[in-house]
Enzyme design. Structure first.
Site, PDB file in Angstrom:
ATOM      1  N   HIS A 272       0.829  -1.204   0.000  1.00 42.09           N
ATOM      2  CA  HIS A 272       0.000   0.000   0.000  1.00 42.09           C
ATOM      3  C   HIS A 272       0.870   1.264   0.000  1.00 42.09           C
ATOM      4  O   HIS A 272       0.772   2.105  -0.895  1.00 42.09           O
ATOM      5  CB  HIS A 272      -0.922  -0.018   1.224  1.00 42.09           C
ATOM      6  N   GLU A 273       1.745   1.361   0.981  1.00 42.45           N
ATOM      7  CA  GLU A 273       2.583   2.568   1.074  1.00 42.45           C
ATOM      8  C   GLU A 273       3.558   2.622  -0.102  1.00 42.45           C
ATOM      9  O   GLU A 273       3.853   3.702  -0.623  1.00 42.45           O
ATOM     10  CB  GLU A 273       3.329   2.612   2.416  1.00 42.45           C
ATOM     11  N   HIS A 276       1.845   4.310  -2.931  1.00 41.32           N
ATOM     12  CA  HIS A 276       1.878   5.779  -2.788  1.00 41.32           C
ATOM     13  C   HIS A 276       3.247   6.314  -3.227  1.00 41.32           C
ATOM     14  O   HIS A 276       3.349   7.300  -3.954  1.00 41.32           O
ATOM     15  CB  HIS A 276       1.655   6.184  -1.328  1.00 41.32           C
ATOM     16  N   GLU A 302      -4.689   7.452  -3.415  1.00 42.09           N
ATOM     17  CA  GLU A 302      -5.144   6.222  -2.766  1.00 42.09           C
ATOM     18  C   GLU A 302      -5.405   5.126  -3.804  1.00 42.09           C
ATOM     19  O   GLU A 302      -5.286   3.937  -3.501  1.00 42.09           O
ATOM     20  CB  GLU A 302      -6.396   6.520  -1.927  1.00 42.09           C
TER      21      GLU A 302
HETATM   22 MG    MG Z   1      -3.193   5.353   1.825  1.00 43.48          MG
END
Ligand code: MG
Length: 508
Positions: A272-273, A276, A302
């Site tokens: 997830h990170e 980003h 996101e």
């Molecule tokens: Mg996030």
């Protein structure tokens, strides 16, 4: 920046560069605060941050800067597309500083720093009453700010707040999105709960054993390298709430957390990170220190994290690739556990009380509830005092669970104590954008095959070309149309979630 000819835009860029540099210095302080800060240093850090915040505000309020920005219009025929985007982004960001009186900004900062401490205590003591008056004040200040932001003097206050995080997003759009999500996901969840597999999963935990922090870290590093995250332009540290921080064009850092009894979460956090971070690291280098650097909105950001976490990370194909590595890391813990059970560990539906622990199916229902309460508060349809009961009612109705107290109910999230309203819906938007991007991506590249072979670099280069390189050049509604040929439509997410989980839970 090369290619900018308009002399007013050139001057605006020179001025903006100072703002961008100050923001990056602030990012270093914030990263350090969340990763390294010794307990006795918090007051000192707060003073440093307050000073820098003031400097940034002064730059936005600089007379020459303000005059240049007022003089120039986006629709000016002499502007090139890039120059137009620069002007549009500057005008959008400047609205807050130019329209909201400084006393209100200062009052909000003071109110929220106090409210944050009260909230922490209220949460730990299950005492909503002590937080309520602070929340009332925060709501009121947000209403005042919204009134200043609304240009024509008339309009929906909540629209003005949404627009700060997702340019152009409206209350009406959110209402339609959440209506569609509720009417499809609530019945899907009921079917899942009635399934045999769900009942079995509820009877006994899927995962047990101990998984050392170091092993989990190594697994995360492996997956991040596969994704194409460059550790010469980033790093992964530990923090209680994982986050990504852009300290510079070549310094985008992430954090992770490790639970000794669960190796699944840290891999998902890393993806997830990492998603980003890859977005920020993929923006055209010539945009650095300009108003078109970095990701365009919270929703699009996101979408990039959710894409790697969910569409790739939780897919059967990617997990097939990862499987031998998981068995090699945990020969004892995963002994006698077959592959389908491991896939279930990454894709278990488990309606619960806490948003940050929610699965793909139930996550947006948590957001629907928050959106409805926020919108009603800001537009004076409900009172702060009524929140705990409304929260419980909606949790029961949407997720089928009833919070036993406010600590795991209305008090669970930090956002409102920070004074942030209009932020939550961008989480759902991210899920919707991710599903719609994936629909297009699957037509252009062999996503499943690449995931199965661990060839994530090919996936990244597609994202870089179609999304990342543009940074904030295109507004979210332009970008989604450019990439997928269609405006945002929740049907892609609904179809994705229904097909995927009907298969997993063998629904007919
Ligand atoms: Mg996030």
């Amino acid at each position: 920046m090369t290619g900018v000819k308009n002399k007013n835009v050139k001057r605006l860029l020179e001025k903006y560069k100072e703002i961008s540099l100050l923001n990056k210095i602030q990012a270093v302080l914030d990263w350090d605060l969340n990763v390294n800060l010794p307990a006795n240093a918090s007051q000192g850090r707060a003073n440093q941050t307050a000073y820098l915040t003031g400097l940034v505000a002064d730059k936005w309020l600089d007379e020459e800067f303000k005059a240049l920005l007022t003089e120039i219009t986006e629709t000016d025929k002499d502007l090139e597309d890039t120059e137009r985007a620069i002007v549009r982004n500057l005008k959008h960001a400047a609205k807050f500083y130019h329209r909201v009186p400084k006393e209100i900004i200062v009052e909000k900062a003071e109110t929220t720093s106090k409210a944050f401490m009260i909230w922490q205590e209220a949460k730990s003591k299950n005492d909503f009453k002590s937080f309520a008056p602070h929340l009332e004040k925060i709501v009121h200040l947000n209403q005042i700010i919204a009134d200043h932001l609304i240009s024509s003097g008339q309009g929906n206050r909540y629209d003005a707040l949404l627009d700060q995080f997702e340019p152009g997003l409206t209350t009406k759009q959110c209402q339609e999105i959440f209506f569609q999500i509720k009417t499809s996901v609530v019945p899907l969840l009921k079917k899942i709960k009635a399934s045999k597999l769900y009942q079995q999963q509820q009877a006994a935990p899927l995962l047990s054993g101990e998984f050392s922090t170091n092993d989990q870290r190594q697994l995360s590093l492996f997956v991040l390298r596969k994704m194409g995250y460059d550790f010469n332009s980033g790093r992964m540290d530990i923090s209680s709430h994982p986050f990504t921080s852009t300290l510079d064009r070549y310094d985008v850092r992430i954090t992770n957390r490790y639970k000794p009894d669960n190796f699944v979460e840290s891999i998902m956090v890393a993806m997830h990170e990492g998603g980003h971070a890859l977005y920020e690291l993929g923006v055209d280098e010539s945009y650095s220190d300009t108003p078109i650097e970095g990701g365009v909105s919270l929703g699009i950001h996101e979408s990039q994290s959710r894409f790697w976490e969910n569409q790739i990370g939780r897919s059967e194909e990617f997990l097939e690739f990862l499987m031998p590595i998981l068995y090699a890391f945990y020969p004892d813990q995963l002994n006698n556990i077959d592959e389908s059970r491991i896939i279930s560990m990454f894709n278990q539906v488990n309606p619960g009380l806490i948003r940050v622990e929610a699965d793909e199916v139930t996550y947006n229902l948590h957001i629907a509830l928050r959106f409805e309460l926020e919108e009603a508060l800001i537009n004076n349809k409900i009172e702060v005092q009524a929140l705990p009961q409304l929260w419980k009612h909606k949790m029961k109705k949407y997720l089928g669970v009833l919070p036993p107290n406010d600590t795991v109910g209305i008090l669970q999230d930090v956002h409102w104590s920070y004074g942030v309203f209009g932020y939550f819906p961008t989480y759902t938007l991210g899920n919707l954008y991710a599903a719609q991007f994936t629909d297009t991506l699957k037509k252009e590249i062999k996503l499943e095959e690449l995931s199965k072979n661990g060839q994530l670099g090919t996936i990244l280069s597609y994202l870089r070309t179609s999304i990342h390189q543009y940074g904030s050049l295109y507004w979210p509604d332009e970008l989604i149309k450019k990439v997928t040929d269609k405006p945002l439509n929740s049907k892609f997410f609904v179809r994705y979630i229904t097909e995927k989980y009907s298969k997993i839970y063998q629904l007919n």
